[in-house]
Design an enzyme around this catalytic site. Structure first.
Site, PDB file in Angstrom:
ATOM      1  N   CYS A   1       0.747  -1.159  -0.115  1.00 28.80           N
ATOM      2  CA  CYS A   1       0.163  -0.097   0.097  1.00 28.80           C
ATOM      3  C   CYS A   1       0.662   1.342  -0.032  1.00 28.80           C
ATOM      4  O   CYS A   1       0.251   2.333  -0.214  1.00 28.80           O
ATOM      5  CB  CYS A   1      -0.942  -0.092   1.203  1.00 28.80           C
ATOM      6  SG  CYS A   1      -2.157  -1.476   1.121  1.00 28.80           S
TER       7      CYS A   1
ATOM      8  N   HIS B   1      -3.213   7.395   2.613  1.00 27.74           N
ATOM      9  CA  HIS B   1      -3.643   6.108   1.834  1.00 27.74           C
ATOM     10  C   HIS B   1      -5.283   5.814   2.625  1.00 27.74           C
ATOM     11  O   HIS B   1      -5.572   5.931   3.664  1.00 27.74           O
ATOM     12  CB  HIS B   1      -2.878   4.861   2.606  1.00 27.74           C
ATOM     13  CG  HIS B   1      -2.970   3.480   2.126  1.00 27.74           C
ATOM     14  ND1 HIS B   1      -3.492   3.105   0.921  1.00 27.74           N
ATOM     15  CD2 HIS B   1      -3.370   2.368   2.911  1.00 27.74           C
ATOM     16  CE1 HIS B   1      -4.013   2.049   0.895  1.00 27.74           C
ATOM     17  NE2 HIS B   1      -4.008   1.262   2.274  1.00 27.74           N
TER      18      HIS B   1
ATOM     19  N   ASN C   1     -10.157  -0.181   0.187  1.00 29.67           N
ATOM     20  CA  ASN C   1      -8.694  -0.162  -0.078  1.00 29.67           C
ATOM     21  C   ASN C   1      -8.245  -0.770  -1.209  1.00 29.67           C
ATOM     22  O   ASN C   1      -8.240  -1.722  -1.521  1.00 29.67           O
ATOM     23  CB  ASN C   1      -8.173  -0.827   1.281  1.00 29.67           C
ATOM     24  CG  ASN C   1      -6.517  -0.775   1.248  1.00 29.67           C
ATOM     25  OD1 ASN C   1      -6.030  -0.239   0.264  1.00 29.67           O
ATOM     26  ND2 ASN C   1      -6.227  -1.444   2.403  1.00 29.67           N
TER      27      ASN C   1
HETATM   28  O1  UT7 Z   1      -3.537  -0.657   3.734  1.00 26.30           O
HETATM   29  C1  UT7 Z   1      -3.273  -1.274   5.195  1.00 26.30           C
HETATM   30  C2  UT7 Z   1      -4.285  -2.452   5.335  1.00 26.30           C
HETATM   31  N1  UT7 Z   1      -5.156  -2.755   6.171  1.00 26.30           N
HETATM   32  C3  UT7 Z   1      -5.702  -1.718   7.075  1.00 26.30           C
HETATM   33  O2  UT7 Z   1      -5.628  -0.636   6.997  1.00 26.30           O
HETATM   34  C4  UT7 Z   1      -6.670  -2.394   8.014  1.00 26.30           C
HETATM   35  C5  UT7 Z   1      -6.388  -1.896   9.478  1.00 26.30           C
HETATM   36  N2  UT7 Z   1      -7.274  -2.405  10.271  1.00 26.30           N
HETATM   37  C6  UT7 Z   1      -8.583  -1.987  10.292  1.00 26.30           C
HETATM   38  O3  UT7 Z   1      -8.994  -1.327   9.414  1.00 26.30           O
HETATM   39  C7  UT7 Z   1      -9.633  -2.439  11.388  1.00 26.30           C
HETATM   40  O4  UT7 Z   1      -8.734  -3.200  12.598  1.00 26.30           O
HETATM   41  C8  UT7 Z   1     -10.664  -3.534  10.785  1.00 26.30           C
HETATM   42  C9  UT7 Z   1     -11.513  -2.932   9.980  1.00 26.30           C
HETATM   43  C10 UT7 Z   1      -9.931  -4.731  10.023  1.00 26.30           C
HETATM   44  C11 UT7 Z   1     -11.286  -4.275  12.058  1.00 26.30           C
HETATM   45  O5  UT7 Z   1     -12.027  -3.227  12.951  1.00 26.30           O
HETATM   46  P1  UT7 Z   1     -11.711  -3.313  14.340  1.00 26.30           P
HETATM   47  O6  UT7 Z   1     -12.827  -2.143  15.039  1.00 26.30           O
HETATM   48  O7  UT7 Z   1     -10.487  -3.547  14.651  1.00 26.30           O
HETATM   49  O8  UT7 Z   1     -12.667  -4.648  14.799  1.00 26.30           O
HETATM   50  P2  UT7 Z   1     -12.312  -6.016  15.409  1.00 26.30           P
HETATM   51  O9  UT7 Z   1     -11.285  -6.733  14.557  1.00 26.30           O
HETATM   52  O10 UT7 Z   1     -11.808  -5.804  16.700  1.00 26.30           O
HETATM   53  O11 UT7 Z   1     -13.398  -7.049  15.400  1.00 26.30           O
HETATM   54  C12 UT7 Z   1     -14.545  -6.910  16.093  1.00 26.30           C
HETATM   55  C13 UT7 Z   1     -15.713  -7.715  15.859  1.00 26.30           C
HETATM   56  C14 UT7 Z   1     -14.988  -9.299  15.824  1.00 26.30           C
HETATM   57  O12 UT7 Z   1     -16.177 -10.058  16.529  1.00 26.30           O
HETATM   58  P3  UT7 Z   1     -16.237 -10.359  18.017  1.00 26.30           P
HETATM   59  O13 UT7 Z   1     -14.587 -11.201  18.407  1.00 26.30           O
HETATM   60  O14 UT7 Z   1     -15.799  -9.192  18.873  1.00 26.30           O
HETATM   61  O15 UT7 Z   1     -17.200 -11.139  18.562  1.00 26.30           O
HETATM   62  C15 UT7 Z   1     -15.106  -9.810  14.489  1.00 26.30           C
HETATM   63  O16 UT7 Z   1     -15.056 -10.987  14.368  1.00 26.30           O
HETATM   64  O17 UT7 Z   1     -16.119  -7.715  14.329  1.00 26.30           O
HETATM   65  C16 UT7 Z   1     -16.024  -8.916  13.885  1.00 26.30           C
HETATM   66  N3  UT7 Z   1     -15.944  -8.807  12.451  1.00 26.30           N
HETATM   67  C17 UT7 Z   1     -16.985  -8.482  11.559  1.00 26.30           C
HETATM   68  N4  UT7 Z   1     -18.231  -8.378  11.889  1.00 26.30           N
HETATM   69  C18 UT7 Z   1     -19.174  -8.105  10.828  1.00 26.30           C
HETATM   70  C19 UT7 Z   1     -14.834  -8.591  11.583  1.00 26.30           C
HETATM   71  N5  UT7 Z   1     -15.184  -8.423  10.462  1.00 26.30           N
HETATM   72  C20 UT7 Z   1     -16.329  -8.259  10.369  1.00 26.30           C
HETATM   73  C21 UT7 Z   1     -17.253  -8.248   9.178  1.00 26.30           C
HETATM   74  N6  UT7 Z   1     -18.721  -7.785   9.659  1.00 26.30           N
HETATM   75  N7  UT7 Z   1     -16.764  -7.930   7.976  1.00 26.30           N
END
Ligand code: UT7
Length: 320
Positions: free
Chosen positions: A114, A247, A277
């Protein structure tokens, strides 16, 4: 002294739009979750047979037209991509042929995930200052839809396909003011596609894997530091910056960076809602969309910053 400036920009998004709502019919997610956690509303997906070089070609043609430059005038083509058409030759060479650019012009790919576009732009700028190049094409182009596991809701909702391009031309006054590039290979494991091709087989997973929380925290930390580091190197204060073009991965990362810097979101270009992204394509896509809608104008200062797999991060400071 030789300088370079951005002579024109272009972008391309494949016709097929995949909304959050449509995605929630095939994987356990919802529009509400995706919008609130990421700001993403839709992504574009390349058609069967549509290659990274095809996306790059469309963006490149637009950038050349905006710059008033013919493909035959290009001396250098640099493509940033993590999803090349093939292992080799480079997507830049394939693009050179598709564009009908001059045979003999230099062409190569840059792979910094990225951060690829800021790495590619910095490389092109440095080559133009020292070499015999008048016009360069710098492209970020990706088809991430092909390296996603569409059953994995934690990754498949986040990415999309697209391309952005700019023409860099030699000039008497400075356009590209400077750049900072960084990498830390100790973080390979938090964001990768670990598979490789060996003896006719794919070994290891060919799909994107990510520790989202770890990437989030590291991204906010390095992006905040990067703005100050780049501005300080050029004796510029935060208030003098007209636009931040970060980004486009997650609106919460972008907002956290702006908050940390005390910057108003009015000075930050956000397009992640429209295309998700797109990795190396996200910065030139955001730049082009904001140039075309009239927000970014000639003479204004912009700071483009990338962050991603590697771990890599970097910024380019420019005056349009
Ligand atoms: O270019 C660089 C590339 N990557 C990035 O920039 C991504 C960086 N990270 C992020 O953007 C965020 O960490 C995410 C969007 C990936 C995740 O957001 P978060 O607020 O950190 O959520 P989390 O990983 O803490 O997950 C919260 C909950 C989990 O459920 P439990 O364990 O709390 O029951 C996940 O299983 O959300 C769940 N979850 C979803 N639910 C519905 C994860 N993905 C999804 C989804 N839909 N697509």
């Amino acid at each position: 002294m030789t300088h370079t400036r951005i002579a024109g920009t272009g972008s391309y998004l494949p016709a097929r739009v995949l909304s959050n709502e449509e995605l929630s019919r095939t994987v356990d997610t919802s529009d509400e979750w995706i919008v609130s956690r990421t700001g993403i509303r839709q992504r574009h997906v390349a058609a069967e047979g549509e290659l990274t070089s095809d996306l790059a070609l469309n963006a490149a043609r637009q950038a050349l037209q905006a710059a008033g430059i013919e493909a035959s005038q290009l001396d250098l083509i640099v493509v940033a991509t993590t999803t090349p058409d093939m292992i080799f030759p480079s997507t830049a060479c394939i693009l050179q042929a598709k564009l009908g650019a001059r045979a003999g012009a230099a062409a190569f790919d840059v792979q910094a995930v990225c951060s690829g576009f800021v790495y590619a732009l910095t490389t092109a700028d440095a080559l133009m200052r020292t070499g015999d190049y008048r016009h360069a094409l710098v492209v970020g182009a990706e088809v991430y839809s092909r390296i996603l596991d569409w059953q994995d809701r934690s990754t498949c909702v986040l990415f999309g396909d697209g391309a952005g391009a700019l023409v860099l031309s030699r000039s008497d006054s400075p356009g590209i003011l400077g750049a900072k590039l960084h990498a830390d290979g100790r973080y390979t494991g938090i964001l990768s596609v670990p598979g490789s091709v060996r003896n006719g087989k794919v070994c290891g997973s060919p799909f994107l894997e990510m520790d989202g929380n770890a990437v989030f925290k590291l991204a906010v930390k390095v992006l905040g530091e990067l703005v100050d580091e780049t501005l300080a190197a050029h004796g510029m204060a935060r208030g003098e910056l007209d636009w931040l073009i970060p980004h486009q991965a997650n609106i919460r990362i972008i907002q956290a960076t702006a908050r940390r810097l005390g910057m108003s979101m009015e000075k930050v270009i956000v397009t992640v809602d429209r295309h998700a992204n797109t990795s190396a394509a996200s910065i030139p896509l955001a730049l082009d969309l904001a140039v075309r809608d009239g927000r970014i104008r000639r003479g204004q200062s912009i700071l483009m910053q990338g962050v991603g797999g590697g771990f890599t991060w970097g910024a380019v400071l420019a005056r349009l």
